[in-house]
Design a protein around this motif. Sequence first.
Motif, short mmCIF file in Angstrom:
data_model
loop_
_atom_site.label_atom_id
_atom_site.label_comp_id
_atom_site.label_asym_id
_atom_site.label_seq_id
_atom_site.Cartn_x
_atom_site.Cartn_y
_atom_site.Cartn_z
N ASN A 1 -1.34 5.51 -14.35
CA ASN A 1 -2.71 5.62 -14.87
C ASN A 1 -3.69 4.85 -13.98
OD1 ASN A 1 -2.21 2.96 -15.45
ND2 ASN A 1 -2.68 3.10 -17.65
N SER A 2 -3.23 4.57 -12.74
CA SER A 2 -4.04 3.75 -11.84
C SER A 2 -4.91 4.58 -10.91
CB SER A 2 -3.12 2.85 -11.00
OG SER A 2 -2.34 3.64 -10.12
N SER A 3 -4.64 5.90 -10.85
CA SER A 3 -5.40 6.80 -9.97
C SER A 3 -5.24 6.44 -8.50
CB SER A 3 -6.89 6.79 -10.35
OG SER A 3 -7.07 7.20 -11.68
N MET A 4 -4.11 5.81 -8.15
CA MET A 4 -3.84 5.56 -6.73
C MET A 4 -3.51 6.87 -6.04
SD MET A 4 -1.84 2.08 -5.70
CE MET A 4 -0.43 2.29 -6.72
N LYS A 5 -4.02 7.04 -4.82
CA LYS A 5 -3.71 8.23 -4.05
C LYS A 5 -2.23 8.21 -3.64
CE LYS A 5 -8.37 8.63 -2.08
NZ LYS A 5 -9.17 8.65 -0.82
N PRO A 6 -1.59 9.38 -3.54
CA PRO A 6 -0.18 9.40 -3.12
C PRO A 6 0.06 8.66 -1.80
CG PRO A 6 -0.83 11.55 -3.94
CD PRO A 6 -2.08 10.72 -3.91
N ASP A 7 -0.87 8.80 -0.86
CA ASP A 7 -0.70 8.10 0.41
C ASP A 7 -0.69 6.60 0.22
OD1 ASP A 7 -0.63 8.10 3.39
OD2 ASP A 7 -2.55 7.06 3.14
N HIS A 8 -1.50 6.09 -0.72
CA HIS A 8 -1.54 4.65 -0.99
C HIS A 8 -0.23 4.18 -1.64
CE1 HIS A 8 -6.24 4.69 -1.02
NE2 HIS A 8 -5.72 4.91 0.17
N VAL A 9 0.32 5.01 -2.55
CA VAL A 9 1.60 4.67 -3.17
C VAL A 9 2.70 4.61 -2.12
CG1 VAL A 9 3.36 5.45 -4.81
CG2 VAL A 9 0.94 5.62 -5.41
N GLN A 10 2.69 5.58 -1.21
CA GLN A 10 3.71 5.62 -0.16
C GLN A 10 3.56 4.45 0.81
OE1 GLN A 10 2.94 9.53 1.36
NE2 GLN A 10 3.67 10.54 -0.50
N ARG A 11 2.31 4.13 1.17
CA ARG A 11 2.08 3.00 2.08
C ARG A 11 2.49 1.68 1.43
NH1 ARG A 11 -1.69 3.41 6.23
NH2 ARG A 11 -1.13 1.24 6.61
N LEU A 12 2.14 1.51 0.14
CA LEU A 12 2.53 0.30 -0.58
C LEU A 12 4.04 0.17 -0.64
CD1 LEU A 12 1.91 -2.18 -2.37
CD2 LEU A 12 1.90 -0.62 -4.33
N THR A 13 4.72 1.27 -0.94
CA THR A 13 6.17 1.26 -1.02
C THR A 13 6.79 0.86 0.32
OG1 THR A 13 6.15 2.96 -2.75
CG2 THR A 13 8.20 2.67 -1.51
N TYR A 14 6.24 1.40 1.39
CA TYR A 14 6.75 1.06 2.73
C TYR A 14 6.51 -0.41 3.05
CZ TYR A 14 7.59 1.56 7.76
OH TYR A 14 8.09 1.43 9.03
N LYS A 15 5.33 -0.92 2.66
CA LYS A 15 5.04 -2.34 2.88
C LYS A 15 6.03 -3.22 2.12
CE LYS A 15 0.04 -1.80 3.66
NZ LYS A 15 -0.09 -2.50 4.95
N MET A 16 6.37 -2.81 0.88
CA MET A 16 7.29 -3.62 0.07
C MET A 16 8.68 -3.67 0.69
SD MET A 16 5.41 -4.81 -2.28
CE MET A 16 6.72 -5.61 -3.19
N CYS A 17 9.02 -2.66 1.49
CA CYS A 17 10.32 -2.68 2.17
C CYS A 17 10.34 -3.70 3.31
CB CYS A 17 10.64 -1.28 2.73
SG CYS A 17 10.90 -0.02 1.46
N HIS A 18 9.18 -4.27 3.65
CA HIS A 18 9.10 -5.30 4.68
C HIS A 18 9.22 -6.72 4.11
CE1 HIS A 18 7.36 -1.89 6.82
NE2 HIS A 18 7.39 -2.56 7.95
N LEU A 19 9.24 -6.87 2.79
CA LEU A 19 9.06 -8.19 2.18
C LEU A 19 10.33 -8.79 1.59
CD1 LEU A 19 5.60 -7.64 0.45
CD2 LEU A 19 6.11 -8.78 2.62
N TYR A 20 11.48 -8.39 2.10
CA TYR A 20 12.73 -9.01 1.66
C TYR A 20 12.99 -10.21 2.55
CZ TYR A 20 17.67 -9.54 0.49
OH TYR A 20 18.88 -10.03 0.08
N TYR A 21 12.94 -11.41 1.96
CA TYR A 21 12.94 -12.64 2.74
C TYR A 21 14.28 -12.99 3.37
CZ TYR A 21 8.32 -13.47 0.81
OH TYR A 21 7.00 -13.35 0.48
N ASN A 22 15.30 -12.21 3.08
CA ASN A 22 16.60 -12.49 3.67
C ASN A 22 16.85 -11.69 4.95
OD1 ASN A 22 18.56 -14.36 3.10
ND2 ASN A 22 19.94 -12.94 2.11
#
Length: 491
Positions: free
Chosen positions: A430-451
């Motif tokens: 219900n956030s009205s995020m564009k699909p490209d923004h969801v995909q970019r955010l998801t990709y960014k989150m794959c960079h944030l594993y501290y191990n």
Amino acid sequence: MYLHVRCFSNSRLILWPGFSTSVLRYETQILLSVDISHKVLRNETVLDFMIELYNRVGDQHFSDTCMKELVGFVVLTRYNNKTYRIDDIDWSVKPTNKFKKADGTEITYVDYYSQQYNASITDLKQPMLVSQLKSKNRFKDMAPRLAHLVPEFCFLTGLSSQARSDFQIMKDLAAETQLSPQKRQKRLHELIDNIQRNKVTRTELEGWGLRLDEQISLVGRVLPPEKIQMFDHSCQPVSPVDWSRDTRKSRIIGSQPLQDWLMVFSHRNYEVAGQLLACLKKVGPPMGFLVDNPKMKDKEALERMQIVKPGAVNKWLEVNHELPSRIVIYRDGVGDGQLMTLVDYEVPQILDSFKMVHSTYSPKVTIIVVRKKGTCRFFANVNGLLQNPPVGTVIDSEATHPEWYDFFQISQCAHQGTVSPTYYHVVYDNSSMKPDHVQRLTYKMCHLYYNWPGVIRVPAPCQYAFKLTTLVAQNVHREPDLELADRLFFL
């Protein structure tokens, strides 16, 4: 259908190659999705394993250790070539006990296997394995159906911890299972060709009004590489897979000094603990991470920890002094059959939980199901040669479902074999995020594993959750201490 069975004589393992298939309605047409799969069998029965375990641990700890080692394992019974999951061990039931058949008559397990499968049970004192069968009935209030299995006839599947630690075994298995895109494509074409040439399968397809066309081609997108922001500069890593060399001598934005801490190790690992401490003190200062000397404690066992999960929203409020206006939830471990249950029951519960924070609190929410396993594989055609797609590739058409908000993303590199894409399904938004923004955010989150200084296959919260649950399930066996809730102690 499994072909070309490979036996590994030195490790008592048998590898059955086969295919996993699904026929589903995708974006514009019905597609057959096929991938190569393998099943590892041990040339060892559960009874063999139990006898070896008894000789190793003795009578006092045998039952508990046996339950810990076997419950959750999948076994294969060769008399009917079916697999079962071990859910329990019934120590009170023996092969000489009777059970009631479907027609109401009673028979012992010894006589049943002799009459039904011409199989003789030699050990009459072995306990019975219990497996809960999957119910085909949709009514959830039905009592679960349980099957009692004879350990003597059950063969273990998968790899033991000893086999996983054997470099040569894992190398031999990898050579058979981790196929390059070219070899994988060749085997898939051979399968399709065999289906087309087989008169029986061809007639069956024609009866359903189906035919197999050529393999589809589709267009994907490659997300731009992410910059890694350090304390005094940002860098563009040579490879997103591993940027440790790019950032090794750069200061991180912020870190807490490691001052009052304890290092616990076994007596035999005293030298290893010293090497670890020396390494931390060497690489830490250039990165702005100060490490004091710890209290060194030689101890074989630790007291179990306990943790009570605090509300994530309340913790955010405590740290940031305001409630989050937007929340993104990555939900792992959901199959196709559980999606509607998730949407109908879990999503409303999540939304209602925000009212517990404040009666008027209603943030924008996006809930994304993450799935690592699937039959879809994608190849990049580079000058006529099939290769793995580059890291950051997104596929959100043709191979996706028309009625779903879903996409595939490749955020890891396969140095050997074919890369497996991660599948994402946005079940609520219900956030009205564009699909490209969801995909970019998801990709960014794959960079944030501290191990790991690079991208990983799933968003970091999913990997953190997996590491935590694995630690608690295998070692802690209780909820860890609440004071550890805001620390990544499980890495």
